[in-house]
Design an enzyme around this catalytic site. Structure first.
Site, PDB file in Angstrom:
ATOM      1  N   SER A  82       0.819  -1.212   0.000  1.00  0.00           N
ATOM      2  CA  SER A  82       0.000   0.000   0.000  1.00  0.00           C
ATOM      3  C   SER A  82       0.852   1.263   0.000  1.00  0.00           C
ATOM      4  CB  SER A  82      -0.897   0.035   1.244  1.00  0.00           C
ATOM      5  OG  SER A  82      -1.734  -1.087   1.275  1.00  0.00           O
TER       6      SER A  82
HETATM    7  N1  SAH Z   1      -0.137  -5.623   3.924  1.00  0.00           N
HETATM    8  C1  SAH Z   1       0.711  -5.907   2.790  1.00  0.00           C
HETATM    9  C2  SAH Z   1       0.089  -5.580   1.450  1.00  0.00           C
HETATM   10  C3  SAH Z   1      -0.979  -6.536   1.154  1.00  0.00           C
HETATM   11  S1  SAH Z   1      -1.509  -6.697  -0.504  1.00  0.00           S
HETATM   12  C4  SAH Z   1       2.057  -5.235   2.907  1.00  0.00           C
HETATM   13  O1  SAH Z   1       2.289  -4.503   3.878  1.00  0.00           O
HETATM   14  O2  SAH Z   1       2.889  -5.446   2.024  1.00  0.00           O
HETATM   15  C5  SAH Z   1      -2.845  -7.794  -0.122  1.00  0.00           C
HETATM   16  C6  SAH Z   1      -2.415  -9.210   0.180  1.00  0.00           C
HETATM   17  O3  SAH Z   1      -3.573  -9.929   0.607  1.00  0.00           O
HETATM   18  C7  SAH Z   1      -1.864  -9.936  -1.036  1.00  0.00           C
HETATM   19  O4  SAH Z   1      -0.573 -10.404  -0.743  1.00  0.00           O
HETATM   20  C8  SAH Z   1      -2.850 -11.100  -1.219  1.00  0.00           C
HETATM   21  O5  SAH Z   1      -2.247 -12.279  -1.678  1.00  0.00           O
HETATM   22  C9  SAH Z   1      -3.426 -11.264   0.174  1.00  0.00           C
HETATM   23  N2  SAH Z   1      -4.720 -11.929   0.285  1.00  0.00           N
HETATM   24  C10 SAH Z   1      -5.789 -11.845  -0.560  1.00  0.00           C
HETATM   25  N3  SAH Z   1      -6.803 -12.620  -0.115  1.00  0.00           N
HETATM   26  C11 SAH Z   1      -6.373 -13.209   1.044  1.00  0.00           C
HETATM   27  C12 SAH Z   1      -6.962 -14.124   1.967  1.00  0.00           C
HETATM   28  N4  SAH Z   1      -8.177 -14.596   1.790  1.00  0.00           N
HETATM   29  N5  SAH Z   1      -6.240 -14.476   3.047  1.00  0.00           N
HETATM   30  C13 SAH Z   1      -4.976 -14.016   3.236  1.00  0.00           C
HETATM   31  N6  SAH Z   1      -4.363 -13.162   2.388  1.00  0.00           N
HETATM   32  C14 SAH Z   1      -5.051 -12.766   1.307  1.00  0.00           C
END
Ligand code: SAH
Length: 234
Positions: A82
């Site tokens: 993000s």
């Molecule tokens: N918080 C992260 C950015 C996240 S991007 C950081 O600081 O870098 C969103 C993430 O959510 C992605 O890696 C994606 O694979 C994950 N995601 C999507 N659906 C999910 C689920 N059901 N359970 C766990 N992770 C999930």
């Protein structure tokens, strides 16, 4: 309390700050001042954590030069880290304090988890994509971050063994809020979550009683979708 104060010695020379490290630190200070504090994030513990965590080590080498820029960045697997302001805003909205247990859904690079750990929180984070989960876990270990637990899997079910959580932060957007996550929020705790399909609202849900979950909309946002179980629910 900053659990990681002084802990980010990723250079060599026993804690000596190299010129390059000083440049990254200056970019971090500028990021916090101009993108985050200037837009209204005030919590001193949040701002200190954002100044201390080396965001450039959480992004792929080919975009490292942009690590402190005012936008999200690709982290592989079609996912993104993000924008710094969104990380600051969501972290402040959680209203957590040192020692609190926090659940994150969507570990991605591990950056958001590291920010919460730097605030002294005990972080439980779940990532559905195996390569990202592995990479984040190794990265956090190599940086000496100890208070983050990474699990590979679908965050839909939360982490019941570690519940209840003082804060739950979801960094991928579901169209509806998974019930197990609401169930695992402590009374008095906050969940910060983007909800929606193409157009999403960043929401804060506060658990004020066993079955009371008042919510408020904060700002429109754009996150990658939450995948897995939540997509199959009617
Ligand atoms: N918080 C992260 C950015 C996240 S991007 C950081 O600081 O870098 C969103 C993430 O959510 C992605 O890696 C994606 O694979 C994950 N995601 C999507 N659906 C999910 C689920 N059901 N359970 C766990 N992770 C999930």
């Amino acid at each position: 309390m900053l659990a990681l104060a002084g802990g980010w010695s990723w250079g060599c020379g026993g804690g000596k700050t190299t010129d390059q490290e000083a440049r990254w630190a200056a970019l971090r200070d500028e990021m916090v001042a101009t993108q985050i504090a200037a837009r209204g994030v005030r919590d001193a513990n949040v701002l200190a954590a954002l100044r201390s965590v080396p965001r450039h080590l959480f992004v792929p080498a080919d975009v490292r030069a942009e690590a402190y820029a005012d936008h999200p960045l690709p982290i592989g697997e079609g996912q993104t880290i993000s924008q710094p302001y969104i990380v600051g805003l969501m972290t402040e909205l959680l209203e957590v304090k040192p020692g609190d247990r926090v659940l994150e859904i969507g570990t991605g690079s591990g950056y958001q988890a590291a920010v919460l750990a730097a605030m002294g929180c005990n972080v439980y984070t779940i990532e559905i994509r195996v390569p990202l989960a592995r990479e984040a876990e190794q990265r956090l270990a190599s940086l000496g971050v100890k208070n983050v637990h990474v699990r590979t899997g679908d965050g839909y079910a939360g982490w019941p063994e570690a519940a209840p959580f003082a804060g739950i932060i979801v960094t991928a957007a579901p169209e509806r809020i998974p019930q197990p996550l609401l169930d695992q929020l402590k009374i008095g705790g906050h969940m910060v979550i983007p909800v929606g399909a193409f157009y999403q609202q960043l929401k804060v849900i506060t658990r004020t009683g066993t079955a009371d979950f008042p919510e408020r909309d904060v700002i429109p946002v754009r996150f990658v979708p939450m995948t897995g179980e939540v997509e199959r629910r009617p």
